[in-house]
Design a protein around this motif. Structure first.
Motif, short mmCIF file in Angstrom:
data_model
loop_
_atom_site.label_atom_id
_atom_site.label_comp_id
_atom_site.label_asym_id
_atom_site.label_seq_id
_atom_site.Cartn_x
_atom_site.Cartn_y
_atom_site.Cartn_z
N ALA A 92 3.80 14.01 2.53
CA ALA A 92 4.31 13.49 3.94
C ALA A 92 4.54 12.21 3.82
N MET A 93 4.49 11.32 2.93
CA MET A 93 4.77 10.01 2.60
C MET A 93 4.05 9.13 3.64
N GLY A 94 4.60 8.37 4.44
CA GLY A 94 4.07 7.19 5.03
C GLY A 94 3.19 7.67 6.21
N VAL A 95 3.49 8.87 6.85
CA VAL A 95 2.47 9.34 7.73
C VAL A 95 1.01 9.89 7.44
N SER A 96 0.94 9.89 6.12
CA SER A 96 -0.11 10.44 5.75
C SER A 96 -0.77 9.11 4.63
N VAL A 97 -0.25 8.07 4.58
CA VAL A 97 -0.53 7.10 3.60
C VAL A 97 -2.17 6.59 3.46
N SER A 98 -2.62 6.95 4.50
CA SER A 98 -4.40 6.88 4.41
C SER A 98 -5.16 7.98 3.97
N ASP A 99 -4.34 9.01 3.75
CA ASP A 99 -4.89 10.32 2.99
C ASP A 99 -4.31 10.83 1.64
N GLY A 100 -3.22 10.15 1.31
CA GLY A 100 -2.64 10.28 0.03
C GLY A 100 -2.97 9.64 -1.10
N ARG A 101 -2.22 9.31 -2.01
CA ARG A 101 -2.44 8.92 -3.26
C ARG A 101 -1.99 7.34 -3.30
N PHE A 102 -1.33 6.92 -2.28
CA PHE A 102 -0.45 5.89 -2.71
C PHE A 102 -1.31 4.39 -2.41
N MET A 103 -2.50 4.50 -1.64
CA MET A 103 -3.31 3.46 -1.47
C MET A 103 -4.04 3.13 -3.00
N ASP A 104 -4.41 4.10 -3.76
CA ASP A 104 -4.77 3.82 -5.04
C ASP A 104 -3.81 3.71 -5.88
N ASP A 105 -2.52 4.04 -5.82
CA ASP A 105 -1.36 3.40 -6.79
C ASP A 105 -1.15 1.75 -6.63
N ALA A 106 -1.48 1.28 -5.11
CA ALA A 106 -1.23 0.00 -4.98
C ALA A 106 -2.30 -0.59 -5.43
N TRP A 117 -2.71 -5.07 -2.06
CA TRP A 117 -4.11 -4.88 -1.65
C TRP A 117 -4.20 -3.92 -0.37
N GLY A 118 -3.27 -2.85 -0.04
CA GLY A 118 -3.40 -1.76 0.88
C GLY A 118 -2.98 -1.85 2.18
N GLU A 119 -2.16 -3.05 2.52
CA GLU A 119 -2.03 -2.99 3.96
C GLU A 119 -0.47 -2.40 4.09
N LEU A 120 -0.42 -1.94 5.11
CA LEU A 120 1.04 -1.36 5.59
C LEU A 120 1.80 -2.13 6.23
N ALA A 121 3.01 -2.59 5.39
CA ALA A 121 3.89 -3.56 5.89
C ALA A 121 4.96 -2.83 6.72
N ALA A 122 5.50 -1.74 6.34
CA ALA A 122 6.73 -1.24 7.16
C ALA A 122 6.53 0.26 7.14
N GLN A 123 7.09 1.10 8.02
CA GLN A 123 7.24 2.42 7.83
C GLN A 123 8.31 3.00 8.91
N ALA A 124 9.08 4.03 8.35
CA ALA A 124 9.94 4.45 9.12
C ALA A 124 9.35 5.82 9.62
N PRO A 125 9.91 6.47 10.66
CA PRO A 125 9.49 7.53 11.52
C PRO A 125 9.64 8.88 10.83
N SER A 126 8.81 9.75 10.98
CA SER A 126 9.20 11.17 10.31
C SER A 126 10.41 11.97 11.24
N LEU A 127 11.15 12.44 10.28
CA LEU A 127 11.97 13.62 10.79
C LEU A 127 13.08 12.79 11.59
N GLU A 128 13.20 11.30 11.35
CA GLU A 128 14.50 10.79 11.85
C GLU A 128 15.00 9.59 11.00
N GLU A 129 16.06 9.46 11.16
CA GLU A 129 16.74 8.42 10.33
C GLU A 129 16.25 6.97 10.87
N GLY A 130 16.32 6.18 9.89
CA GLY A 130 15.87 4.73 10.28
C GLY A 130 16.16 3.84 9.01
#
Length: 642
Positions: free
Chosen positions: A184-198, A229-242
């Motif tokens: 789900a990418m950014g909308v689930s960033v706190s539940d997925g793997r990407f914090m660990d990748d950073a 260090w795991g802060e969210l700097a930017a995020q696009a909406p789900s299911l919309e262009e941006g």
């Protein structure tokens, strides 16, 4: 460096139009100070290559589109493309810079090859042992060092090996899967793997989400930028262009002035919206704007009708009410159609046939006739559980697209509950009107229908999504005979699934990925730990004297690698090197080899070498448990007890 991510909805293969839009977005981003624009992986060509005879023409037209971007884009761009490698998708990314087109993966592969022929090791990689994938792209732009990942395997390489990079660009090529929060990418960033990748890479993570439906795979967008260090700097909406932008500073080590708060991941809501998008866009790609649904008051029929209404609007959904089987369900079906404001045609089942099975088959024929009359696509009410266990060979297949065909029945229940919190259109009677597959002994697996369907879906998800063998599932969930019967039925229904229509992909592994070979009579059975260790068969296996000796030596070497001997283990007398060796345990040697082969078959490599928590192709790393779904339980490893 200011980086822009252009999250755009496109039609695969619409090369010239998409190239024009890419140039427009690059101009807009450059006007706001961006020095690099990254486009989604599926934007130009989707996620599946065309057939080999068409590759030449497609690549010629693609070259024209890329030249247009290189000539007109005012700043550097990353433009992903797709080709075919022995029938499998082969993603690539083109760096467009100063009028030049640089294929990044190909360049990395060539550099690796040249370094290998020259006897040198690549600059980036692991300090000891084998290095990462040779085509893992690393490039420099404006003094910033980038790594490019197309898959979770690529991200694993960046996590595990020593790279000097400032930014990892992850171009999502998987699409949304209910069993993988990271999809789900950014909308689930706190539940997925990407914090660990950073944290693992010490680099900025730029997740570039594709948007739209390509083939039957749904992409939800939700691009994002994470700091090291795991802060969210930017995020696009789900299911919309941006178009999102972030200032990347490799030298910055302090918190952002205004970081974004990560969202709480609402899996059912995201899944419902993704399915609605997938249904609308799939029908459009097939040339339809309307759908026809068979509504009989059951859970599945009400879920499909509601999903179709959310996707297409009520005036584009034609409901065929199948009535007469149950007064309560008849009332529920009529109430649903009224709540959704659907155009309705009623079909009394008693007028079709006194045989319920035949009447159900005839109702499907009437649905197809209604769809043909209205110029609509008929929709199937089958879910993943039904396709797995109820699509018996010889039965009449459900016509048309199955929007829930990759969603387990327990998850359908969850989705319906979520949808009713938005507006209570589905009655209580319908929410409880579902069947538990007729598996002998299933009544012992839970006190309620909900708990029994949870168990059935736990077994299926463990085997399908998580590749677990029958004995492991039975060890964890109990009821070994029921587990065996469920998986036997899964294999037996494989021919029946061949006649069913397409499904919207919403999991990391569909039933097509576990197709059972037609005519295969063998079935697995629950085995004891002793059987699984190979006890009793070692003396019966011989690969020839030379190979037997090599296996024995390899097994002995593995024992040495396992660690120092314990006190009391046999030692050469007096420590002399020429002391007589103890008799070799040939049966134990063979057991060691069999266990290694088992682990290789489960993981595609030695499980001990696999990164922690990266178990499946989506890289989620959770494990299913009774009453849950894959991912709800702690991280696990597939390496056996041996």
């Amino acid at each position: 460096m200011k980086i822009a991510v252009a999250q755009m909805r496109t039609t695969a293969g619409e090369l010239q139009r998409t190239a024009e839009r890419m140039v427009e977005l690059a101009r807009r981003a450059a006007g706001e100070g961006a020095r690099l624009v990254v486009f989604p992986a599926a934007a130009l060509m989707g996620v599946w290559p065309v057939d080999p005879p068409s590759q030449e023409g497609l690549l010629l037209d693609l070259a024209e589109a890329l030249v247009k971007i290189s000539e007109e884009a005012p700043c550097p761009c990353i433009v992903p493309v797709l080709s075919d490698a022995d029938g499998a998708p082969a993603p690539e990314a083109i760096l467009v810079h100063d009028g030049q087109l640089t294929p990044l993966k190909l360049s990395a592969l060539l550099r690796s090859s040249v370094a290998g022929h020259a006897g040198r090791r690549p600059e980036a990689g692991r300090e000891d042992g084998d290095g990462p994938a040779p085509d893992l792209p690393i490039f420099e732009l404006g003094g910033v060092h980038f790594g490019l990942a197309f898959s979770f395997d690529d991200l694993n390489d960046f996590d595990d090996y020593a790279f000097d990079i400032d930014v990892v660009l992850y171009l999502d090529g998987y699409g949304f899967a209910m069993d993988d929060p990271s999809s789900a990418m950014g909308v689930s960033v706190s539940d997925g793997r990407f914090m660990d990748d950073a944290e693992a890479t010490g680099a900025w993570i730029v997740g570039v989400g594709s948007l739209g439906t390509y083939g039957m795979q749904v992409f939800t967008g939700s691009s994002f930028v994470l700091t090291p260090w795991g802060e969210l700097a930017a995020q696009a909406p789900s299911l919309e262009e941006g178009l999102i932008m972030a200032d990347i500073d490799p030298n910055r080590g302090s918190p952002l002035d205004h970081p974004l708060d990560p969202e709480v991941y609402d899996r059912p809501l995201v899944a419902w919206n993704a399915l609605a998008q997938g249904l609308a866009e799939s029908l459009s790609q097939m040339g339809f704007t309307q759908a026809a649904v068979l509504v009989d008051g059951t859970l599945g029929s009400c879920a499909v009708a509601t999903l179709a209404t959310d996707a297409l609007g009520p005036t584009n959904v034609h409901a065929l009410l199948a009535t007469g089987a149950n007064d309560g369900l008849d009332a529920a079906a009529r109430r649903l159609a009224e709540n959704l404001r659907l155009p309705v045609r009623e079909l009394p089942m008693s007028a079709l046939s006194p045989d319920r099975t035949l009447a159900a088959d005839l109702a499907q024929a009437h649905l197809v006739a209604l769809a043909r009359e209205e110029g609509a696509m008929p929709l199937s009410n089958l879910d993943k559980t039904a396709l797995a266990l109820e699509a018996s060979p010889g039965s009449m297949p459900h016509a048309g697209l199955a929007p829930l065909g990759d969603v387990y029945r327990s998850a359908v229940i969850e989705l319906v509950h979520m949808r009713n919190t938005i507006s209570p259109v589905i009655s209580r009677a319908s929410r409880h009107a579902f069947e538990v597959p007729a598996i002998p002994g299933i009544e012992e697996c839970g006190p309620t229908p909900e708990s029994r369907i949870d168990f059935v879906d736990y077994v299926l998800a463990s085997h399908v999504e998580w590749g677990r063998p029958l004995s492991d599932i039975a060890d964890d969930g109990g009821h070994p005979q029921v587990v065996s019967d469920i998986l036997d039925r899964l294999a037996s229904c494989a021919p029946g699934r061949m006649a069913c229509g397409p499904v919207i992909v919403s999991s990391s592994r569909t039933l097509d990925d576990v197709a059972w070979p037609l005519g295969m009579a063998w079935r697995d059975r629950v085995r004891t730990k002793a059987e699984r260790a190979g006890e009793g068969i070692g003396g019966a296996i011989s690969l020839g004297d030379d190979l037997d000796e090599a296996i024995a030596q390899a097994a002995e070497g593995l024992r040495g690698v396992a660690g120092p001997q314990k006190a009391g283990d046999a030692q050469p007398a007096g420590g002399e090197p020429d002391a007589p060796a103890a008799p070799r345990d040939r049966e134990g040697d063979v057991r060691d080899v069999l266990n290694i082969l088992r682990d290789l078959s489960l993981t595609g490599g030695l499980a001990a070498d696999q990164p922690e928590g990266r178990a499946d192709r989506h890289g989620q790393g959770g494990r299913p448990g009774p009453g849950g779904v894959p991912g709800d339980s702690p991280i696990w490893r597939t390496f056996s007890e041996n």
